[in-house]
Write an enzyme that holds these catalytic residues in place. Structure first.
Site, PDB file in Angstrom:
ATOM      1  N   ASP A 152       0.856  -1.075  -0.126  1.00  0.00           N
ATOM      2  CA  ASP A 152       0.001  -0.128   0.041  1.00  0.00           C
ATOM      3  C   ASP A 152       0.925   1.296   0.056  1.00  0.00           C
ATOM      4  O   ASP A 152       0.505   2.375  -0.684  1.00  0.00           O
ATOM      5  CB  ASP A 152      -0.939   0.025   1.293  1.00  0.00           C
ATOM      6  CG  ASP A 152      -1.831  -1.081   1.199  1.00  0.00           C
ATOM      7  OD1 ASP A 152      -2.060  -1.601   0.285  1.00  0.00           O
ATOM      8  OD2 ASP A 152      -2.038  -1.715   2.266  1.00  0.00           O
ATOM      9  N   HIS A 189      -5.747  -3.329   5.370  1.00  0.00           N
ATOM     10  CA  HIS A 189      -5.267  -3.778   4.033  1.00  0.00           C
ATOM     11  C   HIS A 189      -6.250  -4.443   3.337  1.00  0.00           C
ATOM     12  O   HIS A 189      -6.098  -5.387   2.639  1.00  0.00           O
ATOM     13  CB  HIS A 189      -4.069  -4.595   4.222  1.00  0.00           C
ATOM     14  CG  HIS A 189      -3.555  -5.151   3.170  1.00  0.00           C
ATOM     15  ND1 HIS A 189      -2.828  -4.540   2.247  1.00  0.00           N
ATOM     16  CD2 HIS A 189      -3.460  -6.533   2.480  1.00  0.00           C
ATOM     17  CE1 HIS A 189      -2.482  -5.076   0.975  1.00  0.00           C
ATOM     18  NE2 HIS A 189      -2.946  -6.451   1.161  1.00  0.00           N
TER      19      HIS A 189
HETATM   20  P1  NAI Z   1      -0.363 -18.469  -5.454  1.00  0.00           P
HETATM   21  O1  NAI Z   1      -1.709 -19.376  -5.405  1.00  0.00           O
HETATM   22  O2  NAI Z   1       0.298 -18.029  -6.581  1.00  0.00           O
HETATM   23  O3  NAI Z   1       0.491 -19.212  -4.253  1.00  0.00           O
HETATM   24  C1  NAI Z   1       0.139 -19.643  -3.318  1.00  0.00           C
HETATM   25  C2  NAI Z   1       1.105 -20.807  -2.822  1.00  0.00           C
HETATM   26  O4  NAI Z   1       0.470 -21.378  -1.418  1.00  0.00           O
HETATM   27  C3  NAI Z   1       0.928 -21.971  -3.654  1.00  0.00           C
HETATM   28  O5  NAI Z   1       2.089 -22.338  -3.994  1.00  0.00           O
HETATM   29  C4  NAI Z   1       0.193 -23.050  -2.821  1.00  0.00           C
HETATM   30  O6  NAI Z   1       0.571 -24.301  -3.325  1.00  0.00           O
HETATM   31  C5  NAI Z   1       0.748 -22.666  -1.272  1.00  0.00           C
HETATM   32  N1  NAI Z   1      -0.050 -23.106  -0.489  1.00  0.00           N
HETATM   33  C6  NAI Z   1      -1.322 -23.568  -0.381  1.00  0.00           C
HETATM   34  N2  NAI Z   1      -1.772 -24.102   0.881  1.00  0.00           N
HETATM   35  C7  NAI Z   1      -0.576 -24.195   1.592  1.00  0.00           C
HETATM   36  C8  NAI Z   1      -0.417 -24.735   2.762  1.00  0.00           C
HETATM   37  N3  NAI Z   1      -1.228 -25.148   3.558  1.00  0.00           N
HETATM   38  N4  NAI Z   1       0.909 -24.713   3.301  1.00  0.00           N
HETATM   39  C9  NAI Z   1       2.000 -24.191   2.517  1.00  0.00           C
HETATM   40  N5  NAI Z   1       1.479 -23.805   1.159  1.00  0.00           N
HETATM   41  C10 NAI Z   1       0.579 -23.871   0.708  1.00  0.00           C
HETATM   42  O7  NAI Z   1      -0.945 -17.078  -4.554  1.00  0.00           O
HETATM   43  P2  NAI Z   1      -0.043 -15.952  -4.593  1.00  0.00           P
HETATM   44  O8  NAI Z   1      -0.278 -14.782  -5.699  1.00  0.00           O
HETATM   45  O9  NAI Z   1       1.302 -16.111  -4.464  1.00  0.00           O
HETATM   46  O10 NAI Z   1      -0.731 -15.204  -3.316  1.00  0.00           O
HETATM   47  C11 NAI Z   1      -0.562 -15.614  -1.967  1.00  0.00           C
HETATM   48  C12 NAI Z   1      -1.391 -14.760  -1.020  1.00  0.00           C
HETATM   49  O11 NAI Z   1      -0.809 -13.548  -0.784  1.00  0.00           O
HETATM   50  C13 NAI Z   1      -2.875 -14.735  -1.325  1.00  0.00           C
HETATM   51  O12 NAI Z   1      -3.924 -14.945   0.041  1.00  0.00           O
HETATM   52  C14 NAI Z   1      -2.863 -13.392  -1.912  1.00  0.00           C
HETATM   53  O13 NAI Z   1      -4.283 -12.884  -1.658  1.00  0.00           O
HETATM   54  C15 NAI Z   1      -1.879 -12.461  -0.768  1.00  0.00           C
HETATM   55  N6  NAI Z   1      -1.581 -11.367  -1.385  1.00  0.00           N
HETATM   56  C16 NAI Z   1      -1.142 -10.401  -0.383  1.00  0.00           C
HETATM   57  C17 NAI Z   1      -0.636  -9.215  -0.823  1.00  0.00           C
HETATM   58  C18 NAI Z   1      -0.411  -8.196   0.522  1.00  0.00           C
HETATM   59  O14 NAI Z   1      -0.201  -6.962   0.316  1.00  0.00           O
HETATM   60  N7  NAI Z   1      -0.379  -8.772   1.649  1.00  0.00           N
HETATM   61  C19 NAI Z   1      -0.651  -8.721  -2.058  1.00  0.00           C
HETATM   62  C20 NAI Z   1      -0.973  -9.782  -3.073  1.00  0.00           C
HETATM   63  C21 NAI Z   1      -1.393 -10.978  -2.772  1.00  0.00           C
END
Ligand code: NAI
Length: 356
Positions: A165, A191
């Site tokens: 942000d 957020h």
């Molecule tokens: P993604 O789907 O590409 O990656 C998530 C990973 O987590 C996958 O490799 C999946 O296999 C793994 N995963 C699922 N369950 C799991 C478990 N129990 N233990 C370990 N690994 C597990 O998603 P992406 O794009 O990487 O986003 C991840 C998270 O970050 C989402 O919740 C998203 O909304 C959040 N996010 C947060 C932001 C922030 O500003 N804090 C900004 C953008 C995304």
């Protein structure tokens, strides 16, 4: 940061870091930045996807000191991934698709976060934890509640990563005011959508008057909903991953530099637990009092809020409540709106763990 002679002397100050969700869209580029950090001596990559072995193999060819290991539930699991970790970064879970709010992710991601939090409480209870998984407004409370149940909770060392942000606010304001210094804009509150409150006036001062009301509204709105632009542009195939990995490494570097005593008085905004009094977190009582005054809600029991914090070797040293003392009328209004939504967001996380 890569290794060279001038930094060799600092190499003895190094940490073990785990990334949970390391095979994902954020996890991969974030792990790359950690492999490039000379203060990371061991990088432990964990994911439920077996693809994480390839991510680790790929990163292990990079000529930096960090030793890379990979773990899945079938390969050492959380005990091996987390053992001895100083820092745990958590981008595990599902991201948003077009039309979804961060809140829509809660049902899936809360369970994932609770499971990972239990592992941290068991295998590296004193680690500093950076929560990236959305909805941050609710997942950070899930971590806190699990840690409390296990008697390992330390409010100085649990952070919701909201840096994206601030990064967006900086980028968007520079599109209209290119001569400003970089990196000064504070973003507080939560957020998610209108819980995100950019404090543009604190940086712009009198210059804010050179922007029209429409321009200011457009920048604030874009910071609050900028994530949607990425989701639409990626056409359903992911949300912010590269900018998020950048933002997470930026925040991690701030916290790590403070932890290792490499630099002092490091400041960054982060979503924190505000339940405890000044003894646990200096400046938190003042923060709560000011928010009560700003919102005209003397009974508001604020339990979580994103604020600029000063970091030291033991995590947060103090909350910079002073930034709330000179808000302009637009920002006061935004704090009020934030505080309408935020308590139900964090209560969701609390109730999830308490089983209500
Ligand atoms: P993604 O789907 O590409 O990656 C998530 C990973 O987590 C996958 O490799 C999946 O296999 C793994 N995963 C699922 N369950 C799991 C478990 N129990 N233990 C370990 N690994 C597990 O998603 P992406 O794009 O990487 O986003 C991840 C998270 O970050 C989402 O919740 C998203 O909304 C959040 N996010 C947060 C932001 C922030 O500003 N804090 C900004 C953008 C995304």
């Amino acid at each position: 940061m890569t290794a060279n002679n001038s930094t060799d002397q600092k190499l003895d100050k190094a940490v073990r870091v785990a990334v949970l969700g390391a095979a994902g869209g954020i996890g991969q580029p974030l792990s790359l930045t950690l492999k490039m950090n000379i203060h990371v001596k061991e990088l432990s990559l964990y994911d439920v996807s077996p693809h994480v072995s390839g991510v680790a193999a790929d990163l292990s060819h990079i000529d930096t000191p960090a030793k890379v290991s990979w773990h899945t539930p079938d390969n050492g699991g959380l005990p091996a991934a987390l053992d001895g970790c100083d820092f745990v970064l958590v981008p595990a879970g599902v991201p948003r698709k077009p039309g979804m709010s961060r809140d829509d992710l809660f049902k899936i991601n809360a369970g994932i976060c609770a499971e990972l939090a239990s592992g941290i409480a068991q295998y590296c209870p004193t680690a500093t934890v950076l929560v990236i998984s959305n909805p941050v407004n609710s997942t950070v409370p899930v971590f806190a509640e699990v840690f409390k149940k296990n008697g390992t909770f330390n409010p100085r060392k649990l952070f919701g990563v909201t840096t994206l942000d601030s990064v967006r606010a900086d980028t968007f304001i520079h599109e209209v005011m290119p001569d400003l210094n970089w990196g000064l804009i504070k973003v507080i509150g939560g957020h998610s959508g209108d819980t995100i409150v950019p404090l543009l006036s604190t940086v712009l001062g009198q210059d804010i008057k050179s922007l029209s009301h429409m321009q200011l509204h457009a920048i604030n709105h874009r910071v609050q909903y900028g994530g949607d632009e990425i989701i639409q542009a990626k056409k359903g195939l992911g949300s912010s991953t590269l900018s998020m990995a950048y933002a997470a490494q930026k925040f991690f570097t701030t916290v790590l530099s403070s932890y290792l005593g490499l630099t002092d008085k490091n400041i960054a905004c982060t979503f924190i637990n505000t339940e405890f009094d000044n003894e646990a977190l200096d400046g938190v009582n003042e923060l709560k009092q000011i928010v009560r005054k700003l919102t005209g809600r003397p009974d508001l029991d604020l339990k979580y809020f994103a604020m600029p914090c000063v970091f030291g070797p033991n995590g947060i040293e103090r909350v910079q409540y002073e930034c709330l003392e000179h808000l302009d009328s637009t920002e006061v209004e935004m704090v009020k709106v934030c505080c309408e939504t935020l308590p139900s967001n964090y209560s969701k996380g609390i109730d999830f763990v308490r089983g209500k």
